[in-house]
Design an enzyme around this catalytic site. Structure first.
Site, mmCIF file in Angstrom:
data_model
loop_
_atom_site.group_PDB
_atom_site.id
_atom_site.type_symbol
_atom_site.label_atom_id
_atom_site.label_comp_id
_atom_site.label_asym_id
_atom_site.label_seq_id
_atom_site.Cartn_x
_atom_site.Cartn_y
_atom_site.Cartn_z
ATOM 1 N N TRP A 102 0.818 -1.213 0.000
ATOM 2 C CA TRP A 102 0.000 0.000 0.000
ATOM 3 C C TRP A 102 0.849 1.258 0.000
ATOM 4 O O TRP A 102 0.515 2.245 -0.672
ATOM 5 C CB TRP A 102 -0.994 -0.034 1.158
ATOM 6 C CG TRP A 102 -1.945 -1.164 0.978
ATOM 7 C CD1 TRP A 102 -2.033 -2.308 1.710
ATOM 8 C CD2 TRP A 102 -2.915 -1.297 -0.080
ATOM 9 N NE1 TRP A 102 -2.997 -3.146 1.187
ATOM 10 C CE2 TRP A 102 -3.559 -2.547 0.091
ATOM 11 C CE3 TRP A 102 -3.302 -0.492 -1.145
ATOM 12 C CZ2 TRP A 102 -4.560 -3.005 -0.768
ATOM 13 C CZ3 TRP A 102 -4.307 -0.934 -2.008
ATOM 14 C CH2 TRP A 102 -4.921 -2.182 -1.811
ATOM 15 N N ASP A 172 -1.283 7.206 6.072
ATOM 16 C CA ASP A 172 -2.421 6.380 5.664
ATOM 17 C C ASP A 172 -2.683 5.422 6.814
ATOM 18 O O ASP A 172 -1.899 4.510 7.063
ATOM 19 C CB ASP A 172 -2.068 5.627 4.382
ATOM 20 C CG ASP A 172 -3.137 4.615 3.968
ATOM 21 O OD1 ASP A 172 -4.187 4.544 4.632
ATOM 22 O OD2 ASP A 172 -2.903 3.888 2.977
ATOM 23 N N LYS A 196 -12.487 -0.820 7.329
ATOM 24 C CA LYS A 196 -11.792 -1.733 8.249
ATOM 25 C C LYS A 196 -12.349 -1.582 9.669
ATOM 26 O O LYS A 196 -12.925 -2.494 10.226
ATOM 27 C CB LYS A 196 -10.291 -1.443 8.264
ATOM 28 C CG LYS A 196 -9.661 -1.164 6.917
ATOM 29 C CD LYS A 196 -9.500 -2.388 6.060
ATOM 30 C CE LYS A 196 -8.689 -2.043 4.819
ATOM 31 N NZ LYS A 196 -8.495 -3.188 3.926
#
Length: 361
Positions: A102, A172, A196
């Site tokens: 990511w 992030d 999430k």
């Protein structure tokens, strides 16, 4: 209902209490006679939800008063581009910490916008640990430093952060926001896809220090401009109303369950239960992340034999354990234990793991 244990990496589990409230209010939101799915985003009812959700997040994370809370669309992937569009300007350079898939995607997007450097990387360790923040040299002329706090695919997580002084630190936190207390004042910008720990897919939370919004050039398209969204209180265009409403319910659930510190303690117990089962298996199960970088959100592991590992996945599915197959880029096994996953569900999984080892070890 069929007994299912949801260990999906995202979209992920929601608390039963929250889903029941959604069900109860779906046809009639707060006596309006309208569903949340059809209510106007200009209505008093939605403006109250929008404002209350921002305030709840500020309270739960102790966000200082000089920060804005935004609700945007497009997920973290849009933020990979929005961050450099807004702040990698004026011929300056951005520094990124490369910890896995990511962060790699964020780096790739930033390079399309401007000069981007890798401040530290754990690629040499096959991303089994996070980069060493203490080795990072901070150039005072850097536009910003960016990190990914938790890598869902590798199963790694920063245990601590550093103070970057006058250089803005961006993060992030899509997969671990509200899973533990953080000092928001260490960061100039935090973003997190909701799917999430915060709610469903469809909304991304952005926490941004008001002062850095002044740096954004007027040439940035309005829809991609953080300052525009902040000035319009996240109502510049039609927001993801349903998703924000569920984030509201999730934040109240966290508050009602003791707040972020209590959630952290629950998450630690869940993660410790599964990691202990792996570590005490005598090599039958093998953790894939370095112990010092292990994630409390995503437990990645393998089984010593590929054929037995495939059989484990088959039996896990038959027994209602959903989402335990590793990401397609990494393979093996992954158990995602976000805030809504209960200790009892983790206990059921470890009971299954112990029984499986007894039969095939």
């Amino acid at each position: 209902m069929k007994q299912v244990y949801n260990f999906n990496a995202g979209p992920a589990a929601l608390p039963l209490d929250v889903m029941l409230q959604i069900q109860d209010e779906l046809l009639d939101l707060q006596g309006t006679g309208l569903s949340i799915l059809e209510i106007s985003h200009r209505s008093k009812e939605y403006e109250n939800i929008n404002g209350e959700t921002q305030q709840l997040l500020k309270e739960l994370l102790n966000i200082p008063s000089d920060y804005e809370v935004l609700f945007l669309q497009g997920g973290a992937s849009t933020q990979f581009a929005m961050v450099p569009m807004n702040f990698l300007t004026g011929g300056r350079k951005a520094s990124y910490l490369h910890s896995g898939t990511w962060s790699g995607k964020a780096i790739a997007e930033a390079r399309k916008i401007g000069e981007t450097a890798i401040a530290e990387s754990s690629e040499a360790d096959h991303f089994k640990k996070v980069p060493n923040l203490n080795r990072m040299k901070i150039d005072p002329e850097t536009a910003y430093i960016h990190l990914t706090s938790n890598e869902t695919i590798a199963g790694t997580q920063y245990q601590n952060f550093i103070n970057t002084g006058e250089v803005p630190l961006f993060a992030d936190m899509s997969s671990d926001i509200l899973s533990r207390p953080i000092d928001v004042s260490n960061f100039a910008l935090i973003y997190a896809g909701a799917q999430k720990n915060l709610g469903p897919s469809g909304v991304t939370v952005v926490i941004v220090k008001r002062k850095i919004l002044e740096r954004i050039p007027a040439s940035i398209p309005d829809i991609m401009n953080y300052r525009i969204h902040a000035n319009k209180r996240s109502l510049f265009h039609t927001p993801p109303v349903f998703a924000v409403y569920i984030v509201n319910l999730m934040l109240k659930w966290i508050r009602n369950n003791g707040g972020v510190k209590a959630i952290e303690q629950r998450n630690y117990r869940k993660a410790n239960l599964i990691y202990s089962t792996i570590d005490k298996s005598g090599g039958f199960y093998n953790g894939l992340a370095h112990p010092e970088s292990r994630s409390m959100m995503n437990v990645t592991f393998s089984i010593f034999n590929e054929g037995i590992e495939k059989h484990f996945l088959q039996e896990a599915e038959q027994n209602g354990f959903v989402g335990v197959k590793g990401h397609r880029d990494a393979g093996h096994l992954r158990v995602s234990i976000y805030n809504a996953v209960t200790y009892e569900q983790c206990q059921a999984l470890t009971d299954f793991m112990l029984d499986f080892q007894k039969r095939f070890g």
